[in-house]
Scaffold this motif. Sequence first.
Motif, PDB file in Angstrom:
ATOM      1  N   PHE A 155      -2.507   0.503  18.592  1.00 41.12           N
ATOM      2  CA  PHE A 155      -2.314   1.222  17.327  1.00 41.12           C
ATOM      3  C   PHE A 155      -1.636   0.342  16.274  1.00 41.12           C
ATOM      4  O   PHE A 155      -2.032   0.314  15.113  1.00 41.12           O
ATOM      5  CB  PHE A 155      -1.469   2.483  17.551  1.00 41.12           C
ATOM      6  CG  PHE A 155      -1.253   3.260  16.279  1.00 41.12           C
ATOM      7  CD1 PHE A 155      -2.192   4.178  15.856  1.00 41.12           C
ATOM      8  CD2 PHE A 155      -0.134   3.045  15.493  1.00 41.12           C
ATOM      9  CE1 PHE A 155      -2.024   4.877  14.674  1.00 41.12           C
ATOM     10  CE2 PHE A 155       0.053   3.737  14.303  1.00 41.12           C
ATOM     11  CZ  PHE A 155      -0.891   4.664  13.891  1.00 41.12           C
ATOM     12  N   ARG A 158      -7.639   1.301  15.522  1.00 41.32           N
ATOM     13  CA  ARG A 158      -7.254   2.728  15.492  1.00 41.32           C
ATOM     14  C   ARG A 158      -8.468   3.615  15.731  1.00 41.32           C
ATOM     15  O   ARG A 158      -8.352   4.675  16.340  1.00 41.32           O
ATOM     16  CB  ARG A 158      -6.560   3.052  14.172  1.00 41.32           C
ATOM     17  CG  ARG A 158      -5.211   2.351  14.135  1.00 41.32           C
ATOM     18  CD  ARG A 158      -4.289   2.834  13.070  1.00 41.32           C
ATOM     19  NE  ARG A 158      -3.145   1.920  13.011  1.00 41.32           N
ATOM     20  CZ  ARG A 158      -2.168   1.976  12.127  1.00 41.32           C
ATOM     21  NH1 ARG A 158      -2.181   2.933  11.198  1.00 41.32           N
ATOM     22  NH2 ARG A 158      -1.179   1.120  12.165  1.00 41.32           N
ATOM     23  N   SER A 171     -10.311   2.232   3.619  1.00 42.54           N
ATOM     24  CA  SER A 171      -9.879   1.119   4.460  1.00 42.54           C
ATOM     25  C   SER A 171      -9.756   1.608   5.903  1.00 42.54           C
ATOM     26  O   SER A 171      -8.934   2.457   6.216  1.00 42.54           O
ATOM     27  CB  SER A 171      -8.530   0.625   3.933  1.00 42.54           C
ATOM     28  OG  SER A 171      -8.018  -0.358   4.764  1.00 42.54           O
ATOM     29  N   PHE A 172     -10.636   1.070   6.762  1.00 42.92           N
ATOM     30  CA  PHE A 172     -10.739   1.558   8.140  1.00 42.92           C
ATOM     31  C   PHE A 172     -10.173   0.511   9.098  1.00 42.92           C
ATOM     32  O   PHE A 172     -10.502  -0.671   8.971  1.00 42.92           O
ATOM     33  CB  PHE A 172     -12.202   1.779   8.527  1.00 42.92           C
ATOM     34  CG  PHE A 172     -12.981   2.700   7.613  1.00 42.92           C
ATOM     35  CD1 PHE A 172     -13.402   2.269   6.364  1.00 42.92           C
ATOM     36  CD2 PHE A 172     -13.322   3.978   8.021  1.00 42.92           C
ATOM     37  CE1 PHE A 172     -14.139   3.106   5.532  1.00 42.92           C
ATOM     38  CE2 PHE A 172     -14.059   4.818   7.188  1.00 42.92           C
ATOM     39  CZ  PHE A 172     -14.468   4.383   5.947  1.00 42.92           C
ATOM     40  N   GLY A 173      -9.373   0.939  10.043  1.00 48.53           N
ATOM     41  CA  GLY A 173      -8.884   0.019  11.069  1.00 48.53           C
ATOM     42  C   GLY A 173      -9.729   0.187  12.327  1.00 48.53           C
ATOM     43  O   GLY A 173      -9.922   1.300  12.805  1.00 48.53           O
ATOM     44  N   GLN A 215     -10.249  -5.026  10.421  1.00 51.45           N
ATOM     45  CA  GLN A 215     -10.424  -3.977   9.399  1.00 51.45           C
ATOM     46  C   GLN A 215     -11.873  -3.907   8.963  1.00 51.45           C
ATOM     47  O   GLN A 215     -12.634  -4.879   9.089  1.00 51.45           O
ATOM     48  CB  GLN A 215      -9.568  -4.300   8.164  1.00 51.45           C
ATOM     49  CG  GLN A 215      -8.086  -4.073   8.367  1.00 51.45           C
ATOM     50  CD  GLN A 215      -7.307  -4.251   7.075  1.00 51.45           C
ATOM     51  OE1 GLN A 215      -7.590  -5.158   6.299  1.00 51.45           O
ATOM     52  NE2 GLN A 215      -6.335  -3.385   6.846  1.00 51.45           N
ATOM     53  N   ARG A 271      11.920  -1.707  12.898  1.00 53.00           N
ATOM     54  CA  ARG A 271      11.537  -1.112  11.609  1.00 53.00           C
ATOM     55  C   ARG A 271      12.543  -0.014  11.314  1.00 53.00           C
ATOM     56  O   ARG A 271      12.655   0.969  12.043  1.00 53.00           O
ATOM     57  CB  ARG A 271      10.162  -0.464  11.702  1.00 53.00           C
ATOM     58  CG  ARG A 271       8.966  -1.343  11.477  1.00 53.00           C
ATOM     59  CD  ARG A 271       8.448  -1.422  10.071  1.00 53.00           C
ATOM     60  NE  ARG A 271       7.964  -0.195   9.457  1.00 53.00           N
ATOM     61  CZ  ARG A 271       6.692   0.145   9.342  1.00 53.00           C
ATOM     62  NH1 ARG A 271       5.749  -0.618   9.807  1.00 53.00           N
ATOM     63  NH2 ARG A 271       6.349   1.269   8.708  1.00 53.00           N
ATOM     64  N   SER A 286      -0.819  -3.449  15.921  1.00 53.98           N
ATOM     65  CA  SER A 286      -0.959  -4.791  16.471  1.00 53.98           C
ATOM     66  C   SER A 286      -0.599  -5.811  15.402  1.00 53.98           C
ATOM     67  O   SER A 286      -0.497  -5.468  14.229  1.00 53.98           O
ATOM     68  CB  SER A 286      -2.397  -5.048  16.911  1.00 53.98           C
ATOM     69  OG  SER A 286      -2.907  -3.974  17.647  1.00 53.98           O
ATOM     70  N   GLU A 324      -1.671   7.734  11.162  1.00 55.18           N
ATOM     71  CA  GLU A 324      -2.737   7.276  10.259  1.00 55.18           C
ATOM     72  C   GLU A 324      -3.879   6.600  11.013  1.00 55.18           C
ATOM     73  O   GLU A 324      -3.669   5.655  11.771  1.00 55.18           O
ATOM     74  CB  GLU A 324      -2.144   6.298   9.228  1.00 55.18           C
ATOM     75  CG  GLU A 324      -3.193   5.736   8.296  1.00 55.18           C
ATOM     76  CD  GLU A 324      -2.617   4.846   7.197  1.00 55.18           C
ATOM     77  OE1 GLU A 324      -1.474   5.072   6.770  1.00 55.18           O
ATOM     78  OE2 GLU A 324      -3.342   3.929   6.777  1.00 55.18           O
ATOM     79  N   ARG A 372      -0.812  -9.042  10.549  1.00 50.99           N
ATOM     80  CA  ARG A 372       0.457  -8.603   9.974  1.00 50.99           C
ATOM     81  C   ARG A 372       1.541  -8.844  11.007  1.00 50.99           C
ATOM     82  O   ARG A 372       1.408  -8.402  12.155  1.00 50.99           O
ATOM     83  CB  ARG A 372       0.422  -7.101   9.627  1.00 50.99           C
ATOM     84  CG  ARG A 372      -0.600  -6.805   8.561  1.00 50.99           C
ATOM     85  CD  ARG A 372      -0.600  -5.350   8.144  1.00 50.99           C
ATOM     86  NE  ARG A 372      -1.699  -5.124   7.211  1.00 50.99           N
ATOM     87  CZ  ARG A 372      -1.983  -3.970   6.636  1.00 50.99           C
ATOM     88  NH1 ARG A 372      -1.233  -2.903   6.900  1.00 50.99           N
ATOM     89  NH2 ARG A 372      -2.999  -3.867   5.788  1.00 50.99           N
TER      90      ARG A 372
HETATM   91  P1  ATP Z   1       0.825   1.936   8.650  1.00 52.16           P
HETATM   92  O1  ATP Z   1       1.517   2.793   7.624  1.00 52.16           O
HETATM   93  O2  ATP Z   1       0.434   2.675   9.899  1.00 52.16           O
HETATM   94  O3  ATP Z   1       1.527   0.642   8.910  1.00 52.16           O
HETATM   95  P2  ATP Z   1      -0.689   0.980   6.480  1.00 52.16           P
HETATM   96  O4  ATP Z   1      -0.613   2.141   5.548  1.00 52.16           O
HETATM   97  O5  ATP Z   1       0.175  -0.193   6.272  1.00 52.16           O
HETATM   98  O6  ATP Z   1      -0.546   1.510   7.994  1.00 52.16           O
HETATM   99  P3  ATP Z   1      -3.076  -0.004   5.358  1.00 52.16           P
HETATM  100  O7  ATP Z   1      -2.414  -1.141   4.694  1.00 52.16           O
HETATM  101  O8  ATP Z   1      -3.509   1.153   4.524  1.00 52.16           O
HETATM  102  O9  ATP Z   1      -2.173   0.513   6.567  1.00 52.16           O
HETATM  103  O10 ATP Z   1      -4.280  -0.580   6.207  1.00 52.16           O
HETATM  104  C1  ATP Z   1      -5.515   0.082   6.322  1.00 52.16           C
HETATM  105  C2  ATP Z   1      -5.848   0.408   7.760  1.00 52.16           C
HETATM  106  O11 ATP Z   1      -5.732  -0.755   8.587  1.00 52.16           O
HETATM  107  C3  ATP Z   1      -4.914   1.432   8.408  1.00 52.16           C
HETATM  108  O12 ATP Z   1      -5.305   2.740   8.088  1.00 52.16           O
HETATM  109  C4  ATP Z   1      -5.128   1.140   9.874  1.00 52.16           C
HETATM  110  O13 ATP Z   1      -6.320   1.734  10.347  1.00 52.16           O
HETATM  111  C5  ATP Z   1      -5.306  -0.361   9.896  1.00 52.16           C
HETATM  112  N1  ATP Z   1      -4.043  -1.025  10.242  1.00 52.16           N
HETATM  113  C6  ATP Z   1      -3.036  -1.340   9.413  1.00 52.16           C
HETATM  114  N2  ATP Z   1      -2.047  -1.961  10.075  1.00 52.16           N
HETATM  115  C7  ATP Z   1      -2.444  -2.047  11.371  1.00 52.16           C
HETATM  116  C8  ATP Z   1      -1.872  -2.608  12.548  1.00 52.16           C
HETATM  117  N3  ATP Z   1      -0.690  -3.220  12.528  1.00 52.16           N
HETATM  118  N4  ATP Z   1      -2.560  -2.520  13.704  1.00 52.16           N
HETATM  119  C9  ATP Z   1      -3.765  -1.925  13.745  1.00 52.16           C
HETATM  120  N5  ATP Z   1      -4.358  -1.391  12.661  1.00 52.16           N
HETATM  121  C10 ATP Z   1      -3.726  -1.450  11.483  1.00 52.16           C
END
Ligand code: ATP
Length: 449
Positions: free
Chosen positions: A210, A331, A326-328, A217, A102, A212, A284, A200
């Motif tokens: 953290f 995390r 939006s809760f992960g 979600q 990245r 994955s 986040e 993703r």
């Molecule tokens: P980041 O900037 O850390 O990649 P994001 O802003 O892309 O996150 P969102 O698209 O807002 O994340 O997704 C909502 C929530 O889903 C995040 O706050 C997180 O809790 C969770 N989340 C997103 N991507 C991941 C991931 N790859 N693994 C685990 N949890 C994730």
Amino acid sequence: MDKNKNEKMEAIVSLAKRRGFIYQGSEVYGGLSGTWDFGPLGVSLKRNIMNLWWKMFVQDREDMYGVDAAILMNQKVWKASGHVDTFTDPLVEDLETKQRFRADHLIKDAGYQADGLSLEEMTTLIRDNGIKSPNGNPLSEVRTFNMMFKTHVGPVDDESSISYLRPETAQGIFTNYKNVLDSFYPDLPFGLAQQGKAFRNEISPRDFIFRSREFEQMEIEYFIDPANWESEFTKWVGLVHDWTDALGLPAENVHELEVADADRAHYSKRTIDFEFDFPIGREELLGLAYRTDFDLSNIQREAGKNMEYTVKGTNTKFIPHVIEPSFGVERAIMAVLSAAYTEDEVNGEKRVYLRLPEHLAPVKYAISPLLKNKPELVAKAREVYDILKKKHGDVMWDDNGNIGKRYRRQDEIGTPFCVVVDFETLDDNAVTIRDRDTTEQKRVNISDL
Ligand code: ATP
């Protein structure tokens, strides 16, 4: 005593594996990067967290409806939502090893700001500052990489059969908004909530669970009259804090990051990232966004279906706007484990324990006979086990090793109470209950347990 950050993270990862919380996905075959499997205790912890969320945000409220949409969706969903074109991360390649990273992460790791930069600006910044890959090699130009996992539905691999593993659960809510409206006609504001897997293809999954490639979600689309968006948004900020409190996260470790205009998705008028002080740093935990009527308007336009809400008893119609918390799940689990992980000293010996809130602990009571080769103690302890099992469910039988070892093991998995049946129990019907946090022991009558 507070371990340094990486050591604490490593200690948690190792405890999680050793004690049956979380294992690397496909581990026996050498693993699959970015995937994790939950073991017996991990799945309990995860369910406790997800059930708590469902109770707080769906069951205990009148204005909330649950849905559970299919993971595979018509490809039109992801075209209309903008994911096909823009759900991308900036990618750079190590020119020697061909490993991919990245770009924004490498820039940040090198101490520069990456938010809001275009691909060209990132390429220039990397070149001008001599930023190298983690292997010390030069990097390619920065380009975009779409994070959706593509697949084909049915036996024919052509354009029309393309589908994606959903990268967020939100779209399964938007596509069912009209269905729920037709079935229930709820008053505005109302919300639709969903829990489920999201996928993703992260360029570089890292930091344990953290980041994955497959995760879970819990999302809410809360439909509102746009006139009230500011007050509704404020209410959700409060509710998010109620949630982090319920997870037992110390308030001083939860931070609100107001996302700047340049860094927000174009459709969002306001976004707050709720960050947590993880052992890996402040990152986040979850997001709260005002998504306007972007998604419903897209559906109305692309699917040709009316998404308007008619205010009851009037002719007023409009497309509702949306607040999206939006809760992960992963995390949340990582935050809970980080907050709970504690080291102290008991009788001059180092002790590790998880100070989990009782309502999240995978095991609430561990029951032991003092000695496992005394049938009368075992029989009595079984009686106690059966009583507690009926009452609480999350109860474990533990007769392995001596009592000291059992306590240490239960401490490590965060069991709030250990119950021991000894010879006195046979006379007075009382047991010893030991408290995880204080290690204090009390005699309690079985009928008072
Ligand atoms: P980041 O900037 O850390 O990649 P994001 O802003 O892309 O996150 P969102 O698209 O807002 O994340 O997704 C909502 C929530 O889903 C995040 O706050 C997180 O809790 C969770 N989340 C997103 N991507 C991941 C991931 N790859 N693994 C685990 N949890 C994730």
